[in-house]
Design a protein around this motif. Sequence first.
Motif, PDB file in Angstrom:
ATOM      1  N   GLY A 306       0.797  -1.219   0.000  1.00  0.00           N
ATOM      2  CA  GLY A 306       0.000   0.000   0.000  1.00  0.00           C
ATOM      3  C   GLY A 306       0.826   1.264   0.000  1.00  0.00           C
ATOM      4  O   GLY A 306       0.302   2.352  -0.210  1.00  0.00           O
ATOM      5  N   SER A 310       1.107   0.124  -5.535  1.00  0.00           N
ATOM      6  CA  SER A 310      -0.272  -0.344  -5.373  1.00  0.00           C
ATOM      7  C   SER A 310      -0.805  -0.941  -6.682  1.00  0.00           C
ATOM      8  O   SER A 310      -1.913  -0.650  -7.113  1.00  0.00           O
ATOM      9  CB  SER A 310      -1.178   0.800  -4.896  1.00  0.00           C
ATOM     10  OG  SER A 310      -0.785   1.259  -3.644  1.00  0.00           O
ATOM     11  N   ILE A 342      -8.499   1.454   4.772  1.00  0.00           N
ATOM     12  CA  ILE A 342      -7.473   0.781   3.970  1.00  0.00           C
ATOM     13  C   ILE A 342      -7.106  -0.562   4.592  1.00  0.00           C
ATOM     14  O   ILE A 342      -6.963  -1.564   3.886  1.00  0.00           O
ATOM     15  CB  ILE A 342      -6.228   1.681   3.827  1.00  0.00           C
ATOM     16  CG1 ILE A 342      -6.568   2.900   2.960  1.00  0.00           C
ATOM     17  CG2 ILE A 342      -5.061   0.900   3.225  1.00  0.00           C
ATOM     18  CD1 ILE A 342      -5.479   3.950   2.905  1.00  0.00           C
TER      19      ILE A 342
END
Length: 408
Positions: A306, A310, A342
Motif C-alpha cells: 500500500g 499499489s 485501507i
Amino acid sequence: MAQGAYGCVMSLSVVEVNLQKGELLYQQGDPNDSAYVVESGEILLFDHVNGKRVDRERRRAGSILGETSILTGKPRAVSVEAVVATRLYRISAEDILTQFAQLDPILRSCVETTIDFVARINRPKLQSDQVPIAPSTLRDSQKIIERFRFELDISKGLKSGQFYMAYQPIVALQSGEVHGFEALMRWQHPELGSIPPDRFVDVAERMGSVGQLTEFALIEACAALRQLIDVSGRELFASINVSGQDVDRSGFVDFLQHVFDLNGISPKQIKLEVTETALVPDSPSASANLDQMRALGCGISIDDFGTGYSNLGYLKALPLTAIKIDRAFAGDAVQNAVSRSIVRLLVGLGHELGVDVIAEGLETKDDVDLLRQIGCVFAQGYFFYKPMALPDFIKILQSSPSGRQFVA
C-alpha cells in the motif's frame, strides 16, 4: 564483477584509489579504461604542448575526471597528478557506458563535465602562473560519494562482523502466541555508528551489491530459525527480506535450497518478503525463479503493501502467500478513518486471495483490538516485542515455548 555462491552476482561497482603527493593517476595517451570521482585531496590536470608541460587546472572533492576519453572513445587527453594525498573512487568504463542510456546522475555529470572542460580548455590562457581550480560539476556530489563509500564499506563490514541480525517476533492475534519472526538487518559502522537499513539497502540496490546482504541475512536467519525451533519444539516461520534484484539473479533458488538443507529447514517455514516499492523485474529469469521458489514451497510476501505502486496486477502476477500491512496504516488505523478503511480493504483482499495478512507497527492495545476485530491473523510491533538479539529471543521461548502475550 565477482561471482558469489551459486552464481549470485556480487558487483563491486567502485574501487577506492589512494594517491600520495606527486603520484600520477594516469598519463596523457593512456587507454580510457575508467573514470574517477575525487573524494578528498586535490589533483592537477596537465598535458604537453610542443614538448613543454602545460598545467591546465586543479580539481578537488566532488569532481569527476577521466570521463572525456570514455565518452569520446579516445586515449587520455591529459595526465593527472596528485597535488596532495588524495582519495578517489574508480568507476570502470564498462559500467559508465552500460548505464549511459539510463541517464544515471553520474553519467549526466560526465557529459556536463566534458562540455565544461572542453569549453575551458579552449579558452585563451590567462597570463598567470597560477593554475585555476575547476568547480565541481558533479550533481549531488556528497550523496554520490556517500554511495561509493557505503558500497566499499558494505563489503568490508560483512567481512569484519559489522552487520548483524535482530529478530522481531510475529504473533497470532487471536492467541498471542509467537508463530514466527521477521529477520531485520542492522549495521554498526565503526565511524558512522548505527546506520538504518533504509540508507544502506538502497545504496546496495543501486550499486549492485545487495546480493551480499541477502546471502548474509538468509544464512543468519535460517540458522536462527533452526535454534528457535529446537528450543520451542514448535514449527515457527521466518520472514526474510529480499530484493527484486535477488529474485532476478541466476542461481538464487539453488542458493536458497543450499541454505535450507544446511540448517534442516523446510522451505514452507520461510516467507521471502519483497517490498512493494522494489518491484520484481518483469523478466523471464525472475518469473522462472518465482515459479521455482513456489514449487520449492517458499512463501512469498509483499512487504509494506500500500506504500508503493499499489499495482493490483502485481498481486495477480506474483505467486503470493502473504501480504504485510505497513505500519503507516496498521499503526494509524485507530486514530485515522482513512487508514482504518485501507486496513479493512487489505485484510479482506488477503482473505479473498487466500493468503496470510500480517500487520506491522502495532504499539497499543487499541491497535491490537482493532486489527483482531477486523480479522487480521498475524501482527508484529512494540506492543508485543521489540526487535531483539537471538539470545534474548531464545530466553523468551525457553521460559514459555509459545511466547504467548496476553491480548484479551
